[in-house]
Design a protein around this motif. Structure first.
Motif, mmCIF file in Angstrom:
data_model
loop_
_atom_site.group_PDB
_atom_site.id
_atom_site.type_symbol
_atom_site.label_atom_id
_atom_site.label_comp_id
_atom_site.label_asym_id
_atom_site.label_seq_id
_atom_site.Cartn_x
_atom_site.Cartn_y
_atom_site.Cartn_z
ATOM 1 N N THR A 21 48.920 67.296 91.885
ATOM 2 C CA THR A 21 48.060 68.421 91.573
ATOM 3 C C THR A 21 47.330 68.158 90.271
ATOM 4 O O THR A 21 47.917 67.623 89.324
ATOM 5 C CB THR A 21 48.906 69.709 91.423
ATOM 6 O OG1 THR A 21 49.673 69.881 92.601
ATOM 7 C CG2 THR A 21 48.041 70.920 91.207
ATOM 8 N N MET A 40 46.173 69.262 86.837
ATOM 9 C CA MET A 40 46.688 70.253 85.892
ATOM 10 C C MET A 40 45.772 70.321 84.675
ATOM 11 O O MET A 40 45.339 69.294 84.161
ATOM 12 C CB MET A 40 48.097 69.862 85.429
ATOM 13 C CG MET A 40 49.085 69.581 86.557
ATOM 14 S SD MET A 40 49.524 71.023 87.507
ATOM 15 C CE MET A 40 50.632 71.817 86.397
ATOM 16 N N GLY A 71 48.532 72.875 81.536
ATOM 17 C CA GLY A 71 49.791 73.271 82.165
ATOM 18 C C GLY A 71 49.651 74.121 83.413
ATOM 19 O O GLY A 71 50.640 74.459 84.047
ATOM 20 N N ALA A 72 48.427 74.505 83.792
ATOM 21 C CA ALA A 72 48.214 75.318 84.992
ATOM 22 C C ALA A 72 47.593 74.469 86.100
ATOM 23 O O ALA A 72 46.752 73.611 85.831
ATOM 24 C CB ALA A 72 47.292 76.491 84.667
ATOM 25 N N ALA A 73 48.011 74.732 87.327
ATOM 26 C CA ALA A 73 47.480 73.992 88.473
ATOM 27 C C ALA A 73 46.033 74.404 88.735
ATOM 28 O O ALA A 73 45.717 75.582 88.787
ATOM 29 C CB ALA A 73 48.335 74.254 89.704
ATOM 30 N N PHE A 118 42.262 65.976 81.553
ATOM 31 C CA PHE A 118 43.193 66.735 82.374
ATOM 32 C C PHE A 118 44.375 65.841 82.708
ATOM 33 O O PHE A 118 44.390 64.659 82.373
ATOM 34 C CB PHE A 118 42.513 67.262 83.652
ATOM 35 C CG PHE A 118 42.008 66.189 84.570
ATOM 36 C CD1 PHE A 118 42.794 65.718 85.610
ATOM 37 C CD2 PHE A 118 40.753 65.638 84.390
ATOM 38 C CE1 PHE A 118 42.326 64.725 86.456
ATOM 39 C CE2 PHE A 118 40.272 64.655 85.233
ATOM 40 C CZ PHE A 118 41.068 64.191 86.264
ATOM 41 N N SER A 119 45.374 66.404 83.363
ATOM 42 C CA SER A 119 46.567 65.658 83.767
ATOM 43 C C SER A 119 46.742 65.766 85.272
ATOM 44 O O SER A 119 46.233 66.683 85.908
ATOM 45 C CB SER A 119 47.813 66.221 83.073
ATOM 46 O OG SER A 119 47.702 66.108 81.691
ATOM 47 N N GLY A 172 49.902 66.107 87.868
ATOM 48 C CA GLY A 172 51.326 66.391 87.881
ATOM 49 C C GLY A 172 51.834 66.538 89.298
ATOM 50 O O GLY A 172 51.070 66.661 90.247
ATOM 51 N N GLN A 195 53.607 68.808 91.942
ATOM 52 C CA GLN A 195 53.889 70.206 92.216
ATOM 53 C C GLN A 195 54.828 70.261 93.406
ATOM 54 O O GLN A 195 54.459 69.903 94.523
ATOM 55 C CB GLN A 195 52.597 70.960 92.519
ATOM 56 C CG GLN A 195 52.796 72.446 92.692
ATOM 57 C CD GLN A 195 51.472 73.126 92.946
ATOM 58 O OE1 GLN A 195 50.675 72.668 93.764
ATOM 59 N NE2 GLN A 195 51.224 74.214 92.256
ATOM 60 N N THR A 200 53.803 60.758 85.327
ATOM 61 C CA THR A 200 52.874 61.432 84.429
ATOM 62 C C THR A 200 51.566 60.673 84.353
ATOM 63 O O THR A 200 51.560 59.475 84.091
ATOM 64 C CB THR A 200 53.479 61.526 83.008
ATOM 65 O OG1 THR A 200 54.775 62.094 83.089
ATOM 66 C CG2 THR A 200 52.618 62.373 82.106
ATOM 67 N N ASN A 218 48.344 61.320 82.156
ATOM 68 C CA ASN A 218 47.759 62.141 81.096
ATOM 69 C C ASN A 218 46.443 61.546 80.623
ATOM 70 O O ASN A 218 46.177 60.366 80.832
ATOM 71 C CB ASN A 218 48.723 62.258 79.914
ATOM 72 C CG ASN A 218 49.944 63.068 80.265
ATOM 73 O OD1 ASN A 218 49.856 64.084 80.934
ATOM 74 N ND2 ASN A 218 51.101 62.609 79.831
#
Length: 132
Positions: A12, A14, A17-19, A80-81, A83, A85, A98, A100
């Motif tokens: 996902t 991110m 910290g939010a999808a 963005f990252s 991650g 989910q 990760t 990043n």
């Protein structure tokens, strides 16, 4: 007969910290160039390590605001990252993965007659780590 692997986890995008959006396809390319050094006396006497690079292409369904948000990230050069989910279960291949400091370098849309349009993002990633 063993039960087939259930893929209940997704990569996902991110942001803070939010999808933002799940990723439909993810195609990474790792490049770790090494250049041989030659001398007058012999070939391949040493080598020079050049900077490594990690690029990837990801496809996202053009539904809702996800593509607009990702396009804005590209235009503003915002990092963005990527991650993991997890929906349910513990069947992911890695214990931790990760991606990043990712940046979008180009965007392409695929319009289809039947189905959902897809947007493909070409990206670079400055920091990758995984633990299996």
């Amino acid at each position: 007969m063993p039960e087939a692997t259930k893929w209940d986890t997704r990569l996902t995008v991110m942001l803070d910290g939010a999808a933002v959006s799940p990723i439909d396809s993810f195609n990474p390319t790792f490049n770790v160039p090494v250049q041989p050094v030659h001398s007058l006396e012999a070939d391949n006497v040493a080598y020079v390590v050049q900077p490594k690079a990690f690029t990837f292409t990801m496809a996202v369904k053009a539904i809702g605001t996800a593509v607009a948000t990702l396009t804005k990230l590209a235009l503003e050069r915002t990092s963005f990252s990527i991650g993991v989910q997890e929906q349910k279960g513990t069947d992911w291949t890695f214990k931790k993965i990760t991606f990043n400091d990712c940046y979008i370098t180009s965007v392409a849309n695929t319009i289809v007659i039947d189905g959902v349009p897809t947007t493909t993002f070409n990206c670079i990633c400055l920091q990758v780590s995984s633990e299996s």
